[in-house]
Design an enzyme around this catalytic site. Structure first.
Site, PDB file in Angstrom:
ATOM      1  N   ARG A 103     -15.452  78.398  54.225  1.00 10.32           N
ATOM      2  CA  ARG A 103     -15.657  79.562  55.073  1.00 10.32           C
ATOM      3  C   ARG A 103     -16.031  80.780  54.218  1.00 10.32           C
ATOM      4  NH1 ARG A 103     -16.753  81.091  60.243  1.00 10.32           N
ATOM      5  NH2 ARG A 103     -15.293  82.586  61.106  1.00 10.32           N
ATOM      6  N   THR A 378     -24.081  77.836  65.643  1.00 11.65           N
ATOM      7  CA  THR A 378     -23.400  77.117  64.588  1.00 11.65           C
ATOM      8  C   THR A 378     -24.033  75.742  64.656  1.00 11.65           C
ATOM      9  OG1 THR A 378     -21.455  78.487  64.888  1.00 11.65           O
ATOM     10  CG2 THR A 378     -21.032  76.339  63.968  1.00 11.65           C
ATOM     11  N   ASP A 420     -16.697  87.891  62.997  1.00  6.12           N
ATOM     12  CA  ASP A 420     -15.593  87.034  63.437  1.00  6.12           C
ATOM     13  C   ASP A 420     -14.234  87.654  63.111  1.00  6.12           C
ATOM     14  OD1 ASP A 420     -16.899  85.052  64.777  1.00  6.12           O
ATOM     15  OD2 ASP A 420     -16.862  83.597  63.162  1.00  6.12           O
TER      16      ASP A 420
HETATM   17  N1  GLY Z   1     -18.847  81.904  63.782  1.00 12.41           N
HETATM   18  C1  GLY Z   1     -18.254  81.033  64.702  1.00 12.41           C
HETATM   19  C2  GLY Z   1     -16.942  80.505  64.273  1.00 12.41           C
HETATM   20  O1  GLY Z   1     -16.699  80.418  63.085  1.00 12.41           O
HETATM   21  O2  GLY Z   1     -16.129  80.208  65.090  1.00 12.41           O
END
Ligand code: GLY
Length: 566
Positions: A103, A378, A420
């Site tokens: 991430r 995504t 986010d």
């Molecule tokens: N950017 C979408 C997620 O990580 O949930």
């Protein structure tokens, strides 16, 4: 009997006649396949085909995943990426499980109020558009870590097909042409240097696109691995891009980025073991919560897409999302009370105010706030290799084409994952949603995700590999795909294709795919107190089910998604 569906003949045909604008590029993409050895299901036929070629060479599922990740960065630029991040869930053939967190992170100078005006209001779209929206990318480090631990083919072999694709060009599908036209109209303005691949303002299906800058970037990653991206020429290009366009990622941020092997999140539903991603994704935890809340109910008897089952599932979804808003964030920064959240007595209690005849108002489920605005661009891929290893990867730039910023002369898009985070904890964001403190911005913190790459075992054997894009709808899309197979005995292709619905607690409404549900059922649900919002389509689930020695793939008809195997 083995049924083998031959894929990609159309794609190959048009690879050899580039620039010809043929009308039927990828029209023949076959969505489903049943084969007996190895399979890749991804968002693009060319990426699935590259993954298959790696498996055919004897590569394992992790090798194929790495190759597919780089291929998607080329052929599916709206979401496939090297400038974003994601999560990988692995189940080896003996049953050992691993999860990799690649991430993105907040830059080291990021701070809680960085998207606020002096008067404390949120600056519209600052966390979404342009360089300030970018989190430190994790994908390349993630792929290097995965290869270091599990790779069996050489690193170079896994990237070379994507370099060739970027260098030699490939024909666009209708969806990719539409996407690039959207990029030019809406996102090109965020670039300090016009990307060299912009050759015209209206791409058509069948046009070829050439990504020479990206090919060079991939070549450097091939030659230098992690250092080819986080140091040297590409790192310099990223920091120069930041300087030109008011971003804050520094060379130290890039050098310091580390993906992390985390404990897999494991839970049970009936005789199935669920292996999924833990925080900083909320996906696995919410999925396990929902499944445990639903376990006591006879969903099969209620009927697929009946008002009873939609009501029951939506009520469980609401309760899990309410918990998400308060308790979930980056576990390196906050204590996520996973044990309590996944405790079966707790989850039974969560459903204690469930009524089978009335919708429970979101206000009376939890007095807290809903905290995440997420968009739905995504991408996900599911892979099983000839050795029985399985990989489930969801990866993202956040919204379509991320921040819109293509790193000057490096040819790849940067994410806008900073959105986010909760830009302003406790206050509604642009979409009327309310943010939580657990997910407030801090330097080097990972923003909460909904990505839910998941693998299921049935009676100790590999049973399903599943995942999807779709922002907050990822979790409910994965949930419903699992239930469609387990409870309603649908084939994986039907389970993926059938209509989906989604409740995320706030706003208090069921998002539903239009024209995919019986109007009488909707009427009944409205009478029970549910509100609805119709959307054209939700998620693009790519999944594989393993049954009686066969691999059955389901590729979502909502996109260019395709199965490829042998
Ligand atoms: N950017 C979408 C997620 O990580 O949930």
């Amino acid at each position: 009997m083995y049924r083998i569906f031959i894929l990609f003949c159309v794609s190959f045909c048009f690879l050899s006649c580039v620039n010809s604008n043929p009308s039927n590029v990828h029209d023949e993409i076959d969505k489903s396949a049943i084969i007996d050895s190895a399979m890749v299901v991804s968002a693009h036929p060319l990426a699935s085909e590259i993954g298959k070629s790696i498996l055919k060479k004897g590569g394992n599922a992790i090798d194929a995943a790495i190759a597919v990740q780089f291929a998607l960065a080329v052929v599916h630029p709206s979401a496939g990426n090297i400038g974003g991040g994601g999560f990988m869930v692995i189940r080896l053939n003996k049953g050992d499980c691993y999860t990799l967190d690649f991430r993105e992170k907040a830059p080291s100078t990021a701070h809680r109020d960085m998207y606020l005006n002096d008067d404390g209001t949120i600056v519209k779209r600052l966390s979404l558009d342009g360089s300030l929206a970018v989190g430190v990318p994790g994908t390349v480090d993630g792929m290097c870590k995965a290869h270091q631990k599990f790779g069996s083919l050489s690193w170079g072999e896994l990237i070379q097909p994507s370099i060739e694709l970027a260098q030699n060009g490939f024909p666009l599908t209708q969806l990719e042409a539409d996407g690039l036209n959207y990029f030019v109209n809406s996102k090109l303005k965020f670039n300090s240097i016009e990307p060299s691949f912009i050759v015209k303002d209206n791409w058509l299906k069948g046009d070829s696109i050439y990504l020479h800058d990206l090919a060079n970037t991939l070549y450097l990653i091939k030659a230098k691995r992690r250092a080819g991206f986080y140091e040297g020429e590409i790192a310099l290009k990223i920091t120069q891009e930041m300087e030109r366009s008011s971003g804050v990622i520094t060379s130290e941020d890039l050098q310091n980025y580390e993906s992390i092997w985390r404990e897999p999140l494991i839970g049970y539903y009936k005789n199935y073991k669920i292996i999924s991603m833990g925080p900083p994704s909320s996906g696995g935890a919410c999925l396990l919560q929902m499944l445990k809340m639903l376990e006591p109910f006879d969903l099969n008897q209620m009927g697929l897409h009946s008002y009873k089952s939609i009501h029951c599932i939506a009520e469980a979804e609401k309760r899990a999302f309410a918990d998400r808003s308060k308790y979930m964030g980056d576990p390196d920064f906050i204590d996520v009370p996973l044990t309590q959240l996944l405790d079966s007595m707790y989850l039974k209690h969560r459903m204690s105010n469930y009524s089978s005849i009335m919708a429970t108002l979101s206000d009376s489920i939890f007095p807290g706030n809903f905290n995440f605005k997420e968009s739905d661009q995504t991408t996900h891929y599911s892979i099983v290799d000839t050795y029985g290893n399985a990989v489930s990867v969801t990866t993202t730039l956040n919204s379509s084409y991320g921040s819109g910023v293509v790193v000057g002369s490096a040819g790849f898009l940067l994410n806008n994952e900073m959105d986010d985070f909760s830009s302003k904890p406790g206050q509604p964001n642009l979409y009327g949603l309310i943010g939580g403190e657990a997910n407030s911005i801090q330097p080097n913190k990972r923003m909460l995700s909904s990505m839910t790459p998941t693998i299921l075992e049935k009676n100790g054997q590999l049973f399903m590999v599943v995942g999807t894009p779709g922002g907050s709808t990822i979790i409910t899309g994965v949930l419903q795909t699992i239930l469609n197979v387990i409870e309603y005995d649908l084939s994986i292709q039907d389970a993926v294709s059938i209509g989906r619905f989604h409740h995320q607690w706030r706003p208090d409404e069921i998002k539903i795919e239009s024209n995919k549900f019986d109007s009488l059922v909707i009427q009944q649900l409205k009478q029970m107190g549910h509100s609805f919002k119709s959307v054209n389509s939700m998620n693009r689930v790519d999944a594989i089910v393993i049954s009686e020695g066969l691999l059955e793939g389901g590729a979502d008809p909502r996109g260019d998604d395709s199965c490829s195997g042998f």
